[in-house]
Design a protein around this motif. Sequence first.
Motif, PDB file in Angstrom:
ATOM      1  N   PRO A  35      -0.009   1.732   5.202  1.00 28.92           N
ATOM      2  CA  PRO A  35      -1.023   1.108   5.313  1.00 28.92           C
ATOM      3  C   PRO A  35      -2.096   1.718   5.922  1.00 28.92           C
ATOM      4  N   THR A  36      -1.970   2.391   7.061  1.00 27.46           N
ATOM      5  CA  THR A  36      -3.073   3.342   7.657  1.00 27.46           C
ATOM      6  C   THR A  36      -3.206   4.679   7.013  1.00 27.46           C
ATOM      7  N   PHE A  37      -2.741   4.687   5.827  1.00 23.77           N
ATOM      8  CA  PHE A  37      -3.255   5.972   5.030  1.00 23.77           C
ATOM      9  C   PHE A  37      -4.535   5.691   4.818  1.00 23.77           C
ATOM     10  N   PHE A  38      -4.921   4.399   4.564  1.00 27.53           N
ATOM     11  CA  PHE A  38      -6.189   3.817   4.118  1.00 27.53           C
ATOM     12  C   PHE A  38      -7.148   3.978   5.278  1.00 27.53           C
ATOM     13  N   SER A  39      -8.570   4.387   4.848  1.00 29.21           N
ATOM     14  CA  SER A  39      -9.818   4.379   5.806  1.00 29.21           C
ATOM     15  C   SER A  39      -9.925   2.963   6.184  1.00 29.21           C
ATOM     16  N   LYS A  40     -10.642   2.864   7.285  1.00 29.06           N
ATOM     17  CA  LYS A  40     -10.964   1.495   7.748  1.00 29.06           C
ATOM     18  C   LYS A  40     -12.031   0.928   6.880  1.00 29.06           C
ATOM     19  N   ASN A  41     -12.896   1.594   6.113  1.00 34.54           N
ATOM     20  CA  ASN A  41     -13.716   0.840   5.352  1.00 34.54           C
ATOM     21  C   ASN A  41     -13.063   0.310   4.196  1.00 34.54           C
ATOM     22  N   ASN A  42     -12.294   1.338   3.658  1.00 29.29           N
ATOM     23  CA  ASN A  42     -11.287   0.565   2.325  1.00 29.29           C
ATOM     24  C   ASN A  42     -10.663  -0.676   2.696  1.00 29.29           C
ATOM     25  N   LEU A  43      -9.933  -0.720   4.100  1.00 28.70           N
ATOM     26  CA  LEU A  43      -9.224  -1.840   4.359  1.00 28.70           C
ATOM     27  C   LEU A  43     -10.078  -3.020   4.436  1.00 28.70           C
ATOM     28  N   GLU A  44     -11.269  -2.752   5.049  1.00 32.21           N
ATOM     29  CA  GLU A  44     -12.288  -3.977   4.947  1.00 32.21           C
ATOM     30  C   GLU A  44     -12.690  -4.259   3.812  1.00 32.21           C
ATOM     31  N   HIS A  45     -12.961  -3.398   2.709  1.00 30.83           N
ATOM     32  CA  HIS A  45     -13.213  -3.842   1.211  1.00 30.83           C
ATOM     33  C   HIS A  45     -12.034  -4.413   0.811  1.00 30.83           C
ATOM     34  N   LEU A  46     -10.740  -3.987   0.836  1.00 32.78           N
ATOM     35  CA  LEU A  46      -9.773  -5.121   0.689  1.00 32.78           C
ATOM     36  C   LEU A  46      -9.662  -6.318   0.891  1.00 32.78           C
TER      37      LEU A  46
ATOM     38  N   THR B 218       1.182  11.784  -1.261  1.00 28.37           N
ATOM     39  CA  THR B 218      -0.186  12.641  -1.549  1.00 28.37           C
ATOM     40  C   THR B 218      -0.916  12.654  -0.155  1.00 28.37           C
ATOM     41  N   LYS B 219      -1.502  13.872  -0.184  1.00 24.87           N
ATOM     42  CA  LYS B 219      -2.798  13.924   0.800  1.00 24.87           C
ATOM     43  C   LYS B 219      -4.046  13.912   0.179  1.00 24.87           C
ATOM     44  N   ASN B 220      -4.099  13.317  -0.893  1.00 22.47           N
ATOM     45  CA  ASN B 220      -5.316  13.169  -1.809  1.00 22.47           C
ATOM     46  C   ASN B 220      -5.680  11.785  -1.445  1.00 22.47           C
ATOM     47  N   HIS B 221      -6.932  11.502  -0.465  1.00 24.58           N
ATOM     48  CA  HIS B 221      -7.161  10.073  -0.148  1.00 24.58           C
ATOM     49  C   HIS B 221      -8.280   9.567  -1.101  1.00 24.58           C
ATOM     50  N   SER B 222      -8.640  10.132  -1.987  1.00 23.17           N
ATOM     51  CA  SER B 222      -9.453   9.605  -3.038  1.00 23.17           C
ATOM     52  C   SER B 222      -8.830   8.690  -4.084  1.00 23.17           C
ATOM     53  N   VAL B 223      -7.440   8.521  -3.975  1.00 20.83           N
ATOM     54  CA  VAL B 223      -6.535   7.612  -4.691  1.00 20.83           C
ATOM     55  C   VAL B 223      -6.944   6.177  -3.916  1.00 20.83           C
ATOM     56  N   GLU B 224      -7.455   6.074  -2.747  1.00 21.52           N
ATOM     57  CA  GLU B 224      -7.589   4.786  -1.959  1.00 21.52           C
ATOM     58  C   GLU B 224      -8.582   3.741  -2.778  1.00 21.52           C
ATOM     59  N   GLU B 225      -9.818   4.187  -3.192  1.00 24.61           N
ATOM     60  CA  GLU B 225     -10.489   3.235  -3.834  1.00 24.61           C
ATOM     61  C   GLU B 225     -10.014   2.812  -5.275  1.00 24.61           C
ATOM     62  N   THR B 226      -9.385   3.436  -6.078  1.00 25.61           N
ATOM     63  CA  THR B 226      -8.846   3.110  -7.152  1.00 25.61           C
ATOM     64  C   THR B 226      -7.780   1.960  -7.235  1.00 25.61           C
ATOM     65  N   TYR B 227      -6.842   2.119  -5.889  1.00 29.16           N
ATOM     66  CA  TYR B 227      -6.096   1.302  -5.777  1.00 29.16           C
ATOM     67  C   TYR B 227      -6.531  -0.010  -5.229  1.00 29.16           C
ATOM     68  N   ILE B 228      -7.331   0.221  -4.270  1.00 27.58           N
ATOM     69  CA  ILE B 228      -7.967  -1.043  -3.704  1.00 27.58           C
ATOM     70  C   ILE B 228      -8.625  -1.854  -5.055  1.00 27.58           C
ATOM     71  N   LYS B 229      -9.368  -1.113  -5.762  1.00 31.88           N
ATOM     72  CA  LYS B 229     -10.130  -1.947  -6.890  1.00 31.88           C
ATOM     73  C   LYS B 229      -8.889  -2.587  -7.657  1.00 31.88           C
ATOM     74  N   ALA B 230      -7.874  -2.090  -7.832  1.00 32.09           N
ATOM     75  CA  ALA B 230      -6.867  -2.780  -8.740  1.00 32.09           C
ATOM     76  C   ALA B 230      -6.239  -3.773  -7.918  1.00 32.09           C
ATOM     77  N   LEU B 231      -5.861  -3.834  -6.772  1.00 35.19           N
ATOM     78  CA  LEU B 231      -5.344  -4.958  -5.939  1.00 35.19           C
ATOM     79  C   LEU B 231      -6.412  -6.107  -5.991  1.00 35.19           C
ATOM     80  N   ILE B 232      -7.577  -5.804  -6.054  1.00 37.54           N
ATOM     81  CA  ILE B 232      -8.618  -7.093  -5.858  1.00 37.54           C
ATOM     82  C   ILE B 232      -8.405  -7.546  -7.423  1.00 37.54           C
ATOM     83  N   LYS B 233      -8.628  -6.739  -8.384  1.00 40.89           N
ATOM     84  CA  LYS B 233      -8.318  -7.151  -9.780  1.00 40.89           C
ATOM     85  C   LYS B 233      -7.177  -7.967  -9.917  1.00 40.89           C
TER      86      LYS B 233
ATOM     87  N   LEU C  75       0.855  -1.192  -0.128  1.00 35.74           N
ATOM     88  CA  LEU C  75       0.063  -0.029  -0.015  1.00 35.74           C
ATOM     89  C   LEU C  75       0.825   1.327  -0.144  1.00 35.74           C
ATOM     90  N   PRO C  76       1.204   1.882  -1.193  1.00 36.50           N
ATOM     91  CA  PRO C  76       2.175   2.761  -1.189  1.00 36.50           C
ATOM     92  C   PRO C  76       1.916   4.330  -0.938  1.00 36.50           C
TER      93      PRO C  76
END
Length: 454
Positions: free
Chosen positions: A115-126, A75-90, A58-59
């Motif tokens: 890793p704790t850059f990511f929200s708890k919900n996105n970590l759960e999604h992963l 980055t301080k832009n946390h909108s990158v989280e969902e795109t990256y999680i989606k890519a990992l699952i792919k 989780l970079p």
Amino acid sequence: MKISLTQKYNVPGPRYTSYPTVPYWNETGFTTEKWIESFQKAFTESNSQSGISLYIHLPFCESMCTFCGCNKRITKNHSVEETYIKALIKEWSLYCRLLPEKPIIKEIHLGGGTPTFFSKNNLEHLINGIFSFANKAENYEFSFEGHPNNTTYEQLKKLYDLGFRRVSFGVQDYADKVQKAIHRIQPFHNVAKVTFWAKEIGYTSIGHDIIFGLPFQTVDDVIDTIEKTNSLKPDRLAFYSYAHVPWIKGNGQRGFDEENLPKDVEKRKLYEIGKQLLSKNGYDEIGMDHFALESDSLHKAAQSKKLHRNFMGYSASKTQLMIGLGVSSISDSWYSFAQNTKDLEDYYQLLEWDKLPVVKGHILDDEDLIIRKHILNLTCEFETSWSNEELYFEELPSVLSDLKEIENDQLIVIEGDKIKITEAGKPFVRNICMAFDLHLKRKSPETNLFSMTV
């Protein structure tokens, strides 16, 4: 003037999270097709017996720490989280399509980056996304790295509920001048807070990472950091030597001058003082750079000679197959290594094309596999042997000849068909492994590749 052992053996050398080390991979003999064949073979051999491991990179980090040589994106832009999680699952789904049955996961490690850059919900999604294609082993072990400044109680609780029982927090050093130099401002109370939270929630193994040899760091700083650490009593500690590798692009290690770094004997003193304090406080040395209380699983694994080392560091259990997910991650089938692209945009593009994002690797030959076993023995057990003829190799007499001086310096004992590292030799494990490193011996690096061994 007589030089010290530290000065004598403080040379550039690998950290041996793999053998062969990455700079010596034979990339021309590697293809993604060969990697697929290799991990499928390893999966067939290991899935039903011990399960497999996942390393997930989780970079993202909100700020640059100048001691860090890891692959990261600031980055301080946390909108990158969902795109990256989606890519990992792919990426994970692409691997699972190539497997004959549902994988059983024994180990997961979330590394970074942060890793704790990511929200708890996105970590759960992963994690839920991973287990939509897999099952958990009975004795699974899930771990992650947390930044004390941004790890929340809710993240810790969510990951605990998802099966995580081990967490390591990056501490480095508590001195203000050191923290300022490495751009890691992190008060003690932040570390104390997340450590107490983890204990309260029920984590069974809490680790702290400490570094010696940092800019402006003194003996008093190390003493203060370890005393503060001992007051929190983590179960295990990584006490690393700072790896100064400013030639690696983008690692941010030019934020201070070379003259600000402790050198040779001065740096070794920081280690010796730290080691004495850790021992006094009940921490035993486990492999290179690691210490643990008797109650910790890493200590028990070392006592029972089940300690393993891979790209995730030391592990209390071994799986034959480790799949690395995410940008720059490295996978290991035992027979081969494969590394993902380090470029985030390329990573996304390859997955968009339904391709594994693997860009380089190495297929181990018979000699590699033998040397790999010896280096694992040395780094995990502080000894190795060739009493089993399967561990004998043609150049062993030459290796033993090269080790003579190290033996004369009382860093190892060679008796018959066995080598044992002495207590005095433990700080020099990397040097001892280098004597076995046939790739390194056959072709010395012409440019800077490795950090100093001490």
